[in-house]
Design an enzyme around this catalytic site. Structure first.
Site, PDB file in Angstrom:
ATOM      1  N   ASP A 149       0.813  -1.223   0.000  1.00  0.00           N
ATOM      2  CA  ASP A 149       0.000   0.000   0.000  1.00  0.00           C
ATOM      3  C   ASP A 149       0.847   1.274   0.000  1.00  0.00           C
ATOM      4  O   ASP A 149       0.307   2.380  -0.068  1.00  0.00           O
ATOM      5  CB  ASP A 149      -0.931   0.013   1.221  1.00  0.00           C
ATOM      6  CG  ASP A 149      -1.992  -1.096   1.118  1.00  0.00           C
ATOM      7  OD1 ASP A 149      -2.337  -1.497  -0.009  1.00  0.00           O
ATOM      8  OD2 ASP A 149      -2.459  -1.558   2.176  1.00  0.00           O
ATOM      9  N   LYS A 200      -5.797  -2.502  -7.084  1.00  0.00           N
ATOM     10  CA  LYS A 200      -6.152  -1.893  -5.789  1.00  0.00           C
ATOM     11  C   LYS A 200      -7.359  -0.974  -6.000  1.00  0.00           C
ATOM     12  O   LYS A 200      -8.086  -1.120  -6.974  1.00  0.00           O
ATOM     13  CB  LYS A 200      -4.940  -1.156  -5.221  1.00  0.00           C
ATOM     14  CG  LYS A 200      -3.802  -2.098  -4.825  1.00  0.00           C
ATOM     15  CD  LYS A 200      -4.204  -3.002  -3.695  1.00  0.00           C
ATOM     16  CE  LYS A 200      -3.142  -4.013  -3.341  1.00  0.00           C
ATOM     17  NZ  LYS A 200      -3.634  -5.013  -2.384  1.00  0.00           N
TER      18      LYS A 200
HETATM   19  C1  S3P Z   1      -4.850  -6.187   3.355  1.00  0.00           C
HETATM   20  C2  S3P Z   1      -4.053  -6.775   2.431  1.00  0.00           C
HETATM   21  C3  S3P Z   1      -3.544  -6.073   1.235  1.00  0.00           C
HETATM   22  C4  S3P Z   1      -3.640  -4.554   1.350  1.00  0.00           C
HETATM   23  C5  S3P Z   1      -4.943  -4.110   1.934  1.00  0.00           C
HETATM   24  C6  S3P Z   1      -5.198  -4.750   3.291  1.00  0.00           C
HETATM   25  C7  S3P Z   1      -5.346  -7.006   4.486  1.00  0.00           C
HETATM   26  O1  S3P Z   1      -4.269  -6.517   0.117  1.00  0.00           O
HETATM   27  O2  S3P Z   1      -3.464  -3.939   0.085  1.00  0.00           O
HETATM   28  O3  S3P Z   1      -4.960  -2.690   2.076  1.00  0.00           O
HETATM   29  O4  S3P Z   1      -5.849  -6.440   5.466  1.00  0.00           O
HETATM   30  O5  S3P Z   1      -5.240  -8.240   4.401  1.00  0.00           O
HETATM   31  P1  S3P Z   1      -3.817  -7.889  -0.638  1.00  0.00           P
HETATM   32  O6  S3P Z   1      -3.552  -8.867   0.410  1.00  0.00           O
HETATM   33  O7  S3P Z   1      -4.954  -8.285  -1.497  1.00  0.00           O
HETATM   34  O8  S3P Z   1      -2.598  -7.503  -1.416  1.00  0.00           O
END
Ligand code: S3P
Length: 446
Positions: free
Chosen positions: A329, A356
């Protein structure tokens, strides 16, 4: 007003300019978003009462609180403490209306794992950004376990039907995603037997840590360069007290602003420093950033620290692909910082950025170019040619993406000309206090 309609509200642009002086002070950022979602959901699946302090009260998490309430596990706040009255694993009820997840991929995907283990039918909706995001990555394994979707598509809105007879699976993750891993592990709590997720690149491990804390049997093993996480089914979770640490993804903007504005000295207190989340900080140190981690301690099973950042001359670096999950992020703000560094910053392995809240790879590159920073995308790689200064002066398109907005509002604090963003409404999805905290440190926004 539903949260989805908040984003249909009139856009609120904002302009960032160089402040009169340095950024200084000690602040706290709101609670970690990932941990906040999980605390509410695991509280709902536990027996008895779960209490939570430091919960992030941003739209994404508040939508999850509404969702667990609608599923029969009321979440409410008294004083500084949130309480969830749990219904036990498998004990949630069918909601009377569709669940609106607003802008939140995490809320949606993890909740699909929750619903999967219940004999209930749930309609899930979201805003324009969320309705474009891929859900097939969670639906594919959850369908193998027994979830059924009414529609023949992999995007919201979707009506899903769970089952109280889930089949355990062993699932190698095709994409490095903690959300996919978590959805499967949560469903695995309700399956008959052991469910295993295998990952090539370790992703954030808050689900594993918190499930153990709530009493589930979760084992993590390293083998042949892979990480396997196994959850034992027919689990029982017990209500607990959760302390949510400060969100390192929100702290990132304050820390980066301090590095860019001459003379600055900023400390962000109580930030989560779990190593599955600190890739940005490692990268900034490699760039020459004056960062220190003070008062390191543990809270609620997670490591935290006060992070101090002082203005620094930065140099370009290579950010390896395997670091991506630990800072996924943070690339938009790192790219903004890289414009102020001397030399090229090459960021590899960014495929996930395209799915995203917006296509962050394209939105970041476009914002940099508009502000006079030489940058390019080659496949899944972003290259920023830093010259030590950024002209600025552009009006950046944020595409309903909070982190794009905050990254360019950070850039504009140090660029030669101000930087404006076309909307700031969606910052409330993750970091409603962004502007006020930045201004408390001395930032100038109009
Ligand atoms: C998150 C995982 C991430 C991140 C998101 C929060 C989580 O996404 O980008 O803001 O809380 O598991 P991805 O696991 O799909 O990359």
């Amino acid at each position: 007003m539903s949260n989805s309609s908040v984003h249909a509200a009139a856009p609120r642009p904002l302009n960032a300019t160089r402040p009169q002086g340095p950024l200084t002070g000690r602040v706290r950022v709101p609670g970690d978003k990932s941990i906040s979602h999980r605390a509410l959901m695991f509280g709902a699946l536990a027996t008895g009462r779960t209490t939570i302090t430091g919960l992030l009260e941003a739209e994404d998490v508040l939508n999850t609180a509404k969702a667990v309430t609608a599923l029969g596990a009321p979440a409410s706040k008294t004083g500084d403490v949130w309480t969830v009255i749990g219904r036990g694993v498998g004990g949630l009820k069918q909601p009377e209306a569709p669940l609106d997840f607003g802008n939140s991929g995490t809320g949606t995907r993890l909740m699909m794992g929750v619903v999967a283990g219940h004999d209930i039918t749930v309609t899930m909706t979201g805003d324009a950004s969320l309705s474009r995001r891929p859900m097939g990555r969670v639906l594919k394994p959850l369908r193998q376990m027994g979830l059924v979707t009414q529609e023949d598509r992999d995007t919201l809105p979707l009506t899903v039907r769970g089952s109280s007879h889930l089949i355990p699976i062993e699932y190698p993750l095709p994409v490095p995603s903690a959300q996919v891993k978590s959805a499967i592990l949560i469903a695995g709590l309700m399956a008959a037997g052991e469910t295993t997720v295998i990952e090539k690149e370790p992703t954030r491990d808050h689900t594993e840590r918190m499930l153990r804390y709530f009493g589930a049997r979760v084992e993590t093993r390293q083998h042949d360069g892979l990480t396997s996480v196994t959850v034992h089914g027919d689990a029982e979770l017990e209500g607990r007290h959760v302390v949510v640490p400060g969100d390192p993804s929100s702290a990132a903007f304050l820390i980066c602003a301090a590095l860019l504005v001459p003379g600055s000295d900023v400390t962000v207190e109580g930030v989560l420093v779990n190593e599955t989340r600190t890739g940005l900080y490692t990268t900034l140190q490699e760039m020459g950033a004056d960062l220190s981690f003070e008062n390191e301690r543990e809270e609620g099973g997670e490591p935290i620290a006060d992070i101090r950042a002082r203005y620094s001359q930065l140099r370009g670096v290579h950010v390896p692909a395997e670091r991506a999950p630990s800072m996924i992020d943070e690339y938009p703000v790192l790219a903004a910082v890289a414009g102020f560094a001397k030399g090229d910053t090459r960021m590899d392995g960014l495929a996930e950025l395209k799915v995203k809240e917006s296509d962050r790879l394209a939105a970041t590159a476009a914002g940099l170019l508009a502000n006079g920073v030489c940058a390019g995308v080659e496949g899944d790689t972003l290259i920023v040619h830093g010259t030590g200064s950024v002209p600025g002066g552009a009006y950046v398109a944020t595409h309903l993406d909070h982190r794009i907005a905050m990254a360019f509002l950070t850039m504009g604090l140090a660029s030669a000309s101000p930087v404006a963003v076309d909307d700031t409404n969606m910052i409330a999805t993750s970091f409603p206090e962004f502007r006020s905290l930045m201004q408390r440190l001395g930032a100038s926004y109009r």
